[in-house]
Design a protein around this motif. Sequence first.
Motif, PDB file in Angstrom:
ATOM      1  N   UNK A 122       0.828  -1.207   0.000  1.00 27.78           N
ATOM      2  CA  UNK A 122       0.000   0.000   0.000  1.00 27.78           C
ATOM      3  C   UNK A 122       0.859   1.252   0.000  1.00 27.78           C
ATOM      4  N   UNK A 123       1.970   1.244   0.746  1.00 30.44           N
ATOM      5  CA  UNK A 123       2.864   2.404   0.770  1.00 30.44           C
ATOM      6  C   UNK A 123       3.424   2.679  -0.625  1.00 30.44           C
ATOM      7  N   UNK A 124       3.832   1.630  -1.327  1.00 29.09           N
ATOM      8  CA  UNK A 124       4.366   1.804  -2.679  1.00 29.09           C
ATOM      9  C   UNK A 124       3.276   2.264  -3.641  1.00 29.09           C
ATOM     10  N   UNK A 125       2.050   1.717  -3.476  1.00 23.87           N
ATOM     11  CA  UNK A 125       0.955   2.102  -4.370  1.00 23.87           C
ATOM     12  C   UNK A 125       0.590   3.571  -4.187  1.00 23.87           C
ATOM     13  N   UNK A 126       0.516   4.010  -2.935  1.00 21.41           N
ATOM     14  CA  UNK A 126       0.190   5.410  -2.667  1.00 21.41           C
ATOM     15  C   UNK A 126       1.304   6.325  -3.167  1.00 21.41           C
ATOM     16  N   UNK A 127       2.542   5.935  -2.938  1.00 21.85           N
ATOM     17  CA  UNK A 127       3.671   6.752  -3.399  1.00 21.85           C
ATOM     18  C   UNK A 127       3.679   6.869  -4.919  1.00 21.85           C
ATOM     19  N   UNK A 128       3.426   5.755  -5.605  1.00 26.54           N
ATOM     20  CA  UNK A 128       3.397   5.797  -7.061  1.00 26.54           C
ATOM     21  C   UNK A 128       2.281   6.683  -7.585  1.00 26.54           C
ATOM     22  N   UNK A 129       1.131   6.610  -6.930  1.00 29.45           N
ATOM     23  CA  UNK A 129       0.012   7.453  -7.335  1.00 29.45           C
ATOM     24  C   UNK A 129       0.369   8.929  -7.180  1.00 29.45           C
ATOM     25  N   UNK A 232       0.445   9.615   4.343  1.00 26.41           N
ATOM     26  CA  UNK A 232       1.330   8.571   4.864  1.00 26.41           C
ATOM     27  C   UNK A 232       0.915   8.142   6.260  1.00 26.41           C
ATOM     28  N   UNK A 233       0.423   9.083   7.053  1.00 30.09           N
ATOM     29  CA  UNK A 233      -0.005   8.780   8.419  1.00 30.09           C
ATOM     30  C   UNK A 233      -1.512   8.592   8.524  1.00 30.09           C
ATOM     31  N   UNK A 234      -2.266   9.095   7.563  1.00 32.60           N
ATOM     32  CA  UNK A 234      -3.723   8.993   7.606  1.00 32.60           C
ATOM     33  C   UNK A 234      -4.242   7.682   7.039  1.00 32.60           C
ATOM     34  N   UNK A 235      -3.546   7.121   6.036  1.00 31.53           N
ATOM     35  CA  UNK A 235      -4.068   5.980   5.295  1.00 31.53           C
ATOM     36  C   UNK A 235      -3.339   4.678   5.569  1.00 31.53           C
ATOM     37  N   UNK A 236      -2.060   4.748   5.864  1.00 33.70           N
ATOM     38  CA  UNK A 236      -1.233   3.553   5.921  1.00 33.70           C
ATOM     39  C   UNK A 236      -1.131   3.005   7.338  1.00 33.70           C
ATOM     40  N   UNK A 237      -0.858   1.723   7.493  1.00 32.40           N
ATOM     41  CA  UNK A 237      -0.732   1.134   8.828  1.00 32.40           C
ATOM     42  C   UNK A 237       0.428   1.740   9.615  1.00 32.40           C
ATOM     43  N   UNK A 238       0.426   1.482  10.907  1.00 30.24           N
ATOM     44  CA  UNK A 238       1.474   1.987  11.792  1.00 30.24           C
ATOM     45  C   UNK A 238       2.852   1.608  11.245  1.00 30.24           C
ATOM     46  N   UNK A 239       3.760   2.587  11.237  1.00 31.57           N
ATOM     47  CA  UNK A 239       5.135   2.339  10.848  1.00 31.57           C
ATOM     48  C   UNK A 239       5.407   2.341   9.357  1.00 31.57           C
ATOM     49  N   UNK A 262       0.361  18.726   8.674  1.00 35.33           N
ATOM     50  CA  UNK A 262      -0.901  18.582   7.944  1.00 35.33           C
ATOM     51  C   UNK A 262      -1.683  17.372   8.448  1.00 35.33           C
ATOM     52  N   UNK A 263      -0.994  16.263   8.675  1.00 41.06           N
ATOM     53  CA  UNK A 263      -1.676  15.065   9.168  1.00 41.06           C
ATOM     54  C   UNK A 263      -2.328  15.328  10.519  1.00 41.06           C
ATOM     55  N   UNK A 264      -1.647  16.090  11.363  1.00 40.10           N
ATOM     56  CA  UNK A 264      -2.203  16.427  12.676  1.00 40.10           C
ATOM     57  C   UNK A 264      -3.477  17.253  12.528  1.00 40.10           C
ATOM     58  N   UNK A 265      -3.421  18.281  11.696  1.00 39.20           N
ATOM     59  CA  UNK A 265      -4.598  19.129  11.499  1.00 39.20           C
ATOM     60  C   UNK A 265      -5.745  18.344  10.875  1.00 39.20           C
ATOM     61  N   UNK A 266      -5.436  17.488   9.894  1.00 35.46           N
ATOM     62  CA  UNK A 266      -6.481  16.678   9.272  1.00 35.46           C
ATOM     63  C   UNK A 266      -7.085  15.693  10.264  1.00 35.46           C
ATOM     64  N   UNK A 295      -4.483   8.389  13.152  1.00 36.68           N
ATOM     65  CA  UNK A 295      -3.538   9.309  12.522  1.00 36.68           C
ATOM     66  C   UNK A 295      -2.653   9.978  13.563  1.00 36.68           C
ATOM     67  N   UNK A 296      -3.253  10.461  14.628  1.00 36.48           N
ATOM     68  CA  UNK A 296      -2.449  11.079  15.698  1.00 36.48           C
ATOM     69  C   UNK A 296      -1.446  10.085  16.269  1.00 36.48           C
ATOM     70  N   UNK A 297      -1.889   8.855  16.495  1.00 31.20           N
ATOM     71  CA  UNK A 297      -0.981   7.849  17.061  1.00 31.20           C
ATOM     72  C   UNK A 297       0.216   7.630  16.149  1.00 31.20           C
ATOM     73  N   UNK A 298      -0.028   7.536  14.849  1.00 26.96           N
ATOM     74  CA  UNK A 298       1.073   7.284  13.908  1.00 26.96           C
ATOM     75  C   UNK A 298       2.020   8.473  13.821  1.00 26.96           C
ATOM     76  N   UNK A 299       1.450   9.676  13.783  1.00 23.83           N
ATOM     77  CA  UNK A 299       2.295  10.877  13.706  1.00 23.83           C
ATOM     78  C   UNK A 299       3.200  10.971  14.918  1.00 23.83           C
ATOM     79  N   UNK A 300       2.659  10.750  16.097  1.00 25.25           N
ATOM     80  CA  UNK A 300       3.445  10.891  17.317  1.00 25.25           C
ATOM     81  C   UNK A 300       4.469   9.771  17.453  1.00 25.25           C
ATOM     82  N   UNK A 301       4.165   8.599  16.885  1.00 19.80           N
ATOM     83  CA  UNK A 301       5.110   7.490  16.954  1.00 19.80           C
ATOM     84  C   UNK A 301       6.254   7.660  15.982  1.00 19.80           C
TER      85      UNK A 301
END
Length: 305
Positions: A122-129, A232-239, A262-266, A295-301
């Motif tokens: 998923x990370x590669x698919x989103x990045x390619x898009x 990256x932090x809103x859609x993808x799994x932790x890490x 931006x991820x935090x505000x969203x 999203x908050x959890x991923x951003x802070x991690x």
Amino acid sequence: MTSTDTLADVPVDETLLRSLLKEQHPDLADLEVGPVFRGWDNELWRLGEELAVRLPRTPRAPELLAKEYRWLPVLAPRLPLPVPTPVRLGRPSSLFPAAWTVVEWVPGDPADRVPVTRADHAADALAGFLRALHRPAPADAPANPDRGVPLATFASRVEETLRTTDFGEFATDDIREVWEAGLAAPVRQEPALWLHGDLHPANVVVADGTLTGVVDFGELCAGDPATDLSAAWMLLPDGAAARFLESYGTHDTALITRARAWATARAFGLIAIGQAGDQGLPGGKPTWGPAGWATLRRVLADTGT
């Protein structure tokens, strides 16, 4: 004719939908119709196996559909994931007071309902898009007051949220640090790039554990790609953010710092809308709240990303 200010009050059912098709696109009128999906601004009806009808249900929705109709066919050919490219335009009539569209159907389930489990794929698919989308936009590309703009544009709103929200397990000071780092980062000076503008979990679809399509281009605009990189932090799994950023091909510290802000505000927006749904308020989306907290959890991690 009914004003577009009252679109939400116009009753829509299969009979009306078929009447609209017979009136304006009779070659599509006999296709199977249904089921219906209600988004933030539009109502989406399946039409046969390969199409869908998008009917506006808020005052701003017709303008968003017009923007998609103008620009998405231009962008879609270069995008590596399926998108709901408009193929027909419906005009306002006595049957329905606003323009509507027929679009290509994007199969899959929204990511706020079905989780992404294949993180690297998923990370590669989103990045390619996003690599394919993020190209310099023409001078007449649409602007957006809330997307692609400097973070300072809505700093007062974020500050109010930070002052008034109980973030539970998350320390407000830690969230504020991410936000203020984004504010302090250099503002983008390069030419504006095309952006999706609204890459939250309800606007991508998932199949077989990975991202298989991107929908709802109503916020399409030109500006700072940090807005979209927040996905990256809103859609993808932790890490998975590090894999995404490597695949996207950026080591620009300022860009990444703005994207985390931006991820935090969203996330704040998703949480607020989710709470509205929990309280039964109009416009609430109960599945969005958990996406915001995640999203908050991923951003802070990912402080070292």
